[in-house]
Design a protein around this motif. Sequence first.
Motif: not given
Ligand code: FES
Lengths: 292, 325
Positions: B58-63, B66-68, B79-81
Amino acid sequence: MEKLKYALYTGCTARESTPELLKSTLAIADKLGIELILLDEASCCGASHLQDYDDFLSLVLNARNICYAEKLGLTMVTICNTCQLNTAMTKHRLDTNPELKAKVNVKLAEVGLEYKGSSEVTHFLYALIQDFGLKNLAAKVEVPLSQFNIAPFYGCHNIRPSELQNLSNGGENPYTPTSLDDLIIACGGVNVHYEEKNKCCGFHAELQSPRTAAILTGNAIAGAMDANADWMVTPCPLCHLKLDVQNHGASKALGRDVKLPVLHMPQMVGLALGCTPAELGLNHHVTKVDFV
Amino acid sequence: MESIKSQQVTFKVFRFNEETDYLPYYNTYVLDVTHEEVVLDILNRIKWDHDGSLSYRRSCRHGICGVCSIKVNGKGILACKSRLFDLVEVFGNEIIIEPLSTKRVVKDLIIDKKDFWDKHASVKPYLVSEIEEHPASEHLVSPHDAEKLLEADYCIQCGACHYSCPALAINEEFIGPAAFAAAYRFSADVRDEASLQRLHTVNEEAQGVWDCVKCMECAEVCPKDVNPIEKITKLHNMVFEAGIAKNNVATRHAVGFAHSIQKHGLLDEGELVRYSEGNIGVMKHIPEAIAMFAKGKIVMPWNMPKSKNLDEVKKLIKSSSTVKF
Ligand code: FES
Ligand code: SF4
Ligand code: SF4
Ligand code: SF4
């Protein structure tokens, strides 16, 4: 209930390699008191391939088909998933893009037609469930299919992409579809759960990618067999051709013998309504329907 | 539903460590989930409160990064969306959390996406253009031209479509939906000069667009509404328009429809197979054809049904055709 009346777009398959589909559709419509007007003017939908070659031509021809349902003032019902996808996709693109619609209508005017967007397009499966109603159908069942484990095979082009399909399929979720399961239950049968029920049969790559297509077909039949299905049922004649006719190739590709009788959706309903095997064209199957 | 603020959910989480495990296994957690929580919140809670060894990206937590992307009950998601309550509504209270591809796991939910990036690179996913080093003005693209990209540039390379594509799962050469969408994105760009090269890449047998089974999985799964199959159709069209369509079974299969409709309005199924395969290739279908014939599944040429008002169809084909083969 008011008498249901639809314009039937048969597609090509039901007039050629799966005559049993047209036969059984007409047979159950008759039993249920549904009036179907055949759209004999309609041409082929292009089966998702013509549009790869010439997208605009595909739009014009599909729009012409819908025009004939509009002329009758009726909802168009389809009996093939791919016809449904192509026709519904055409309708959606024209209804949401006035510029494109105008362009198509210039062509249609040459043959005295106009696409208006006034007719809905829906697969017969969903017309049965939403308009006729499962309860009403269950009340008409004469021969409940209670001794059968039946594997539903949905076929991609009735359920995906859901954004488009949900306009006519009652909000079916493509990951957990229920319509065909519900129909099996309404016919008194036991619906079988297996992973491949909403997966692809591979039909559309059959000629150019035979191995891929054969393995997908094989996986579907194998999944149903492993879940103890006695037979499969599908609303899509193209899936039917793969599953019914091509299990030899599928077995070879999979390295395992796979084979199950496969019924068209209206054939299953017809059996439950007490239609005879001859009325349902069960003699047209390559994989013998050995349980009736 | 909206009034329910929390509910109990059972999570089965895929676990595997390439370095220590022979076989994967699942850990089960029963947690109370609130209506605003997304799958990533749950993964964090499991990691922080229950098992620090659980690995996921996970990284951005904002969709956006694209890694999650992972699979929940078989469905590719970010996962974050993805809200738990939405997933429970579809799949019920048992939520199965798996990596995008169980074949490519490095650890738990982390996969090796090398095949994805290789395919992506193979279509030159960047603008190829001779530009002046010190341009006097900006290179503007009109809104009309930008529309042609059909929002293919929204792709965040999460791989959800790639690892949901059944054609790719069987045929490893297949370039796959995300890379096709990228091929389209740059080939449709008015500034680009490598479009022909890309079209040749996607036109090859086995790896190219012809091997798509048209299952629509990629359109369904994409969290960014990129609709890769729409771009695949466009690539087919561009291959024909560029005049580089090879004369093979795949192209003849598409063109054969036009021929058949021209003649009958309907598709002549037998003739389509013969025309696509050629007179020799068609031989391999003979056993099948015999079996079908015996069951009344083959219409003889002299009995071929025709559309009513066929002259309309012929006229429209003449006036509305936009390509030649
Ligand atoms: S954490 Fe970056 S898209 Fe889900
Ligand atoms: S399952 Fe096969 S034939 Fe049926 S709709 Fe999907 S791709 Fe088409
Ligand atoms: S439509 Fe084609 S590219 Fe998209 S997932 Fe299916 S086979 Fe793959
Ligand atoms: S096309 Fe959509 S699903 Fe595929 S990689 Fe891009 S963002 Fe993800």
